[in-house]
Write a protein that holds these residues in place. Sequence first.
Motif, mmCIF file in Angstrom:
data_model
loop_
_atom_site.group_PDB
_atom_site.id
_atom_site.type_symbol
_atom_site.label_atom_id
_atom_site.label_comp_id
_atom_site.label_asym_id
_atom_site.label_seq_id
_atom_site.Cartn_x
_atom_site.Cartn_y
_atom_site.Cartn_z
ATOM 1 N N ASP A 89 64.718 79.566 -64.331
ATOM 2 C CA ASP A 89 64.775 80.691 -63.583
ATOM 3 C C ASP A 89 64.227 80.829 -61.872
ATOM 4 N N TRP A 90 62.804 80.317 -62.086
ATOM 5 C CA TRP A 90 62.020 80.563 -60.914
ATOM 6 C C TRP A 90 62.700 79.624 -59.626
ATOM 7 N N LEU A 91 63.332 78.540 -60.174
ATOM 8 C CA LEU A 91 64.114 77.637 -59.057
ATOM 9 C C LEU A 91 65.274 78.311 -58.398
ATOM 10 N N GLN A 149 54.079 73.637 -58.214
ATOM 11 C CA GLN A 149 53.278 73.425 -57.432
ATOM 12 C C GLN A 149 53.298 73.138 -55.944
ATOM 13 N N TYR A 150 54.090 71.952 -55.981
ATOM 14 C CA TYR A 150 54.222 71.378 -54.669
ATOM 15 C C TYR A 150 55.578 71.482 -53.721
ATOM 16 N N LEU A 151 56.553 72.069 -54.428
ATOM 17 C CA LEU A 151 58.006 72.294 -53.808
ATOM 18 C C LEU A 151 58.010 73.199 -52.845
ATOM 19 N N VAL A 193 62.116 66.170 -46.656
ATOM 20 C CA VAL A 193 61.349 65.394 -47.473
ATOM 21 C C VAL A 193 59.881 65.906 -47.218
ATOM 22 N N GLU A 194 59.108 66.257 -48.108
ATOM 23 C CA GLU A 194 58.030 66.642 -48.506
ATOM 24 C C GLU A 194 56.772 65.535 -48.800
ATOM 25 N N LEU A 195 55.971 65.286 -48.075
ATOM 26 C CA LEU A 195 54.771 64.479 -48.568
ATOM 27 C C LEU A 195 53.489 65.055 -48.724
ATOM 28 N N VAL A 196 52.894 64.855 -49.797
ATOM 29 C CA VAL A 196 51.362 65.535 -49.830
ATOM 30 C C VAL A 196 50.353 64.380 -50.243
#
Lengths: 425, 501
Positions: free
Chosen positions: B52-54, B187-189, B274-277
Amino acid sequence: MNVVLAGVAAGSAAGFLRRYEAIRDRLPGDPQPRARAAASLERHGLPQRSAEAWKYTDLRRLWEGRFGEADASFDASALLRRVLDRAGLAFDGEEALPRLVFVDGTLSAGLSRLPQGCDCSGFGGIDVDAPVAHPMMALNAMLARDGAVIRVPAGLDACGLLLVTLGTGTVGAHLHHRVVLEEGARLSLLEVASGEGDYLNEGVFAFEVGRGAHVSHVRLQQDAPGALSFSTVRAHLAERSAYDGFNLALGAALARHEVHATLAGPNAIVHVNGAQLLADSQVADLTSVIAHDAPGCNSRQTVKNVLTGRARGVFQGRIVVARVAQKTDGYQMNQALLLSEQAEIDTKPELEIYADDVKCSHGATAGALDEEQLFYMRSRGVPLVEARAILVRAFLDDALALVEDETARAVLDRAVAAWWEGRSA
Amino acid sequence: MPAVAETLNTVESLTQSSYKWGFETDIEMDLAPKGLSEDTIRLISARKEEPDWLLAWRLKAYAAWQTMQAPGWGKIGHPPIDFQDVHYYAAPKKKPGPKSLDEVDPELLAVYEKLGIPLKERAMLAGVEVPDGGEADGRDGRPQIAVDAVFDSVSVATTFRSTLAKAGVIFCPISEAVREHPDLVRQYLGSVVPAADNFYAALNSAVFTDGSFVFIPKGVKCPMELSTYFRINAKNTGQFERTLIIAEDGASVSYLEGCTAPMRDENQLHAAVVELVAMDDASIKYSTVQNWYPGDANGKGGIYNFVTKRGACRGARSKISWTQVETGSAITWKYPSCILQGEGSVGEFYSVAVTNNHQQADTGTKMLHIGRNTRSTIVAKTISAGRSDSTYRGLVRVMPKASGARNFTQCDSLLIGDQCGAHTVPYIENRNMTAKTEHEATTSKISEDQLFYCRSRGLSEEDAVGMIVNGFCKDVLKELPMEFAVEAQKLLQVSLEGSVG
């Protein structure tokens, strides 16, 4: 002033439009371009920072447009004497240059010394085809009621002419200058902008440079610390002609010098050089748009910034090379020395190129004084204060050396030295 | 690595149409109805069996998107995009996420084989068994590459998963990561590119369908290169993939991305995020060879490529390096960026953008120096030919606390022909006196002397131009992993085909 009143709508030109309504019947010349300008400002307002061209310069202080009318009885001779003294120029006598003096937006005949040879006939109004899409040009076309009209006949070398604009109090001054050089003519124009108060000094220059003609336009912008200073130059260059501009920005709370040059004939040359020396919370912006519309033209820009306090320097330079403008040579260099922790430089050099046989480049650097150079000088016994002065001076020299006119050069040198002394005192 | 064989063939047959990846594959598709609404988003979320959170996150992004306008500052022009005329979900009609390669639709495998993508682990592991279509010889000893293949809206196969799992590396489709590693994803999205970051990122956040998820745990150096291969196949679809790569303290990974699409007359939309951490001492190298269908010689068709790529150097001494070779797409709008937050972190951007015919590219980078002693390097090479326009647009911003920050930027443009344009728009903002920024840009054409020299040695004009262009781009190409570099060189030549003479 300098405080935005609550309730002023973002980008509103209402104050200026009200002023236009009040004085429109007394404005000289064709009313038509003025009405067009007013309509444009009414529709678009004054730019906000969301407008790309004004991204780095916030016109908030202009929005309310709370600038008043001049006091016609004001005697500016003492002020002019001080300004000339400071610049190292003679007020009267043999050495005094021919000059046009504008006080609060009108020509002061008593303080001017009209030059011989070239025709400096009176202001006749705004050109029918004056561009009004640009907010400053629109403001100017709407409100300017005076300005220098200089025509240098073919082949004449008009030598030096001094143009002084003085602002006072909270007056809003709008001057519209027109300079025409016929074929092969030459003119060396030295402009000094200064004053006392929280005034607005806004001017537009239209240069028409004929075939093989040469104009040098050196500006010393020393407006009062509370003033707003805007100058917008339009230069149209014919074959083999040259516009050699230099802007030294020292004054005003907020200043913008903008040059729009069109290289319309082959082998023309344009120089938009400058230096911005800023302290406290000053903001100065040098913006240029150079259109290479003919082959073989050359454009050069060297701009130096020395920034201290919370000052912010802005350089936006755009070179547009049209398809026909083959063999274009374009160069832009913007350099900044940041002398304090809170100083800021914002640079945007732009190249827009549609011709394939061109040489265009730009460079930009920013940084503090070189510690190693300072150390070297100190190890040779030069005190820190002096070592810093030498390095700053050397940094500025690349740009100042580009001013060819000796009188103008001396005025700038003096102003730079005085500025530095004021800083390190 | 992708498409090496195909590219070789292409170069050999220069007289033929140059886009060799333009074939269509007739695969039974599961399509969402055209149009974008909350229902579409609910449908995508349901198909993906998302928590649901997404779904809530997607709907929030959609609400934000509806209040936003497409950015107008890029130097690109196109008719308005009808966002209701697109299928936002298209998946091959097989159960998504097969357990092993054997379950993958053989037709799909054939597509990737045709593209030169090795989805057969054994072939690679043994290093001898060459799949049909002819992998180049001499592959022995080459580093292995794990591939995630994304076909329209879903990931169809991910190779080498067990080998990677042994090292603790997670490499899987993001839809699977949402199910298997929800805490990490949550956490990261959106932590680097927030859901409402910009118009196209918001659109992506609302409707993204698949993409890759990479997690490299503390201290692990990823044992092989990771690669995702994106393929748009279905008509009237948009591709909205989302990639998330996380490198924990001391981890490192090199990731490659390739993409192609069929040749069609209509324009198709691709809006990826695109996400990079990168945490303390971590390093991520992200390489792209973008070869979406560029449209035909008259500017008909081609992909609209609106991409948001951003990396966060969160940890001290972390490093993110972007390398891109942009040859495809009708429109490219893309600014891979680095947020240099960790002390001493490093950002790099190496780019070659080639445009020909009627292509338009507005691409560059953003380097935000926030932490002390952060460093960035930008090398951008722009080549324009035909009637195309190519723009470098970049921002270097040094924040007041970024003492000792350094930036060096070099932008060079090359014009081939007199009907194209090359533009450079750098923004440099420096708010720290101890920071040093340097920027250089040049524009020129191929020198007659160089051309004459090559011609006098017997090279055709086209080969000579190809060689000179490759030399011009060398600084960037050398940053690419080897297989990619070979492909990129060939691509450059193919992209410029027909631009001289």
